[in-house]
Design a protein around this motif. Sequence first.
Motif, PDB file in Angstrom:
ATOM      1  N   ILE A   5      19.671  -8.666  -7.758  1.00 39.83           N
ATOM      2  CA  ILE A   5      18.972  -7.502  -7.222  1.00 39.83           C
ATOM      3  C   ILE A   5      17.991  -7.050  -8.280  1.00 39.83           C
ATOM      4  N   THR A  33      21.994   2.466  -3.707  1.00 41.13           N
ATOM      5  CA  THR A  33      21.341   1.849  -2.551  1.00 41.13           C
ATOM      6  C   THR A  33      22.101   0.620  -2.058  1.00 41.13           C
ATOM      7  N   ASN A  34      22.696  -0.114  -2.990  1.00 41.06           N
ATOM      8  CA  ASN A  34      23.368  -1.356  -2.632  1.00 41.06           C
ATOM      9  C   ASN A  34      24.897  -1.259  -2.651  1.00 41.06           C
ATOM     10  N   LYS A  98      27.251 -10.518   0.796  1.00 40.47           N
ATOM     11  CA  LYS A  98      26.067 -10.118   1.567  1.00 40.47           C
ATOM     12  C   LYS A  98      24.981 -11.180   1.469  1.00 40.47           C
ATOM     13  N   LEU A 103      20.162  -7.208   0.665  1.00 39.67           N
ATOM     14  CA  LEU A 103      20.113  -6.519  -0.623  1.00 39.67           C
ATOM     15  C   LEU A 103      18.789  -5.782  -0.746  1.00 39.67           C
ATOM     16  N   LYS A 104      18.837  -4.598  -1.314  1.00 42.97           N
ATOM     17  CA  LYS A 104      17.638  -3.761  -1.435  1.00 42.97           C
ATOM     18  C   LYS A 104      17.186  -3.705  -2.887  1.00 42.97           C
TER      19      LYS A 104
END
Length: 121
Positions: A5, A33-34, A98, A103-104
Motif C-alpha cells: 500500500i 483507510t485500509n 484482499k 487497497l486504498k
Amino acid sequence: MIRGIRGATTVSSDCEDLVIDAAEELLQKMIDTNGIEATNVASVFISVTSDIHSTFPSKALRRFPDWKFVPVMCLQEIPVINSLPLCIRVMLHINTSKPQHLLKHVYLNNATILRPDLDVV
C-alpha cells in the motif's frame, strides 16, 4: 499474500517536528483507510527526497504503540530533476487476503499530484 500500500505527503519545510507529524498523519490515514493491524504488517519502507534530512520520518511509528515490533527502514529517493520537493513516501507491506484493487493508496498535501491515474484517498 503480501501486498503493498502506497502513500505520500509533503512538508512545507525540512523541520523535524513537521516531518514526523506529516509522517504520522500519513501513516494514520493509511492504517485507518485500509483497516490495517500492526500484526499483519510485514515491513514498512519510508523514503524522503534529498531536501529532507532533519530527522528519520520513521520516528512517527514510535507514536503507535502496537507497531513497536514492525520492521521499518528509511531511504532516500533518487534525486530526479524537477521531482516533487519535500516529499515523504511510504510503502506498507501487509499480509492480506484482499485483492490489490480493494487497497486504498493515500496521497496528502502536494503529493496528490503524483498519481492522478489512481483512485486514491
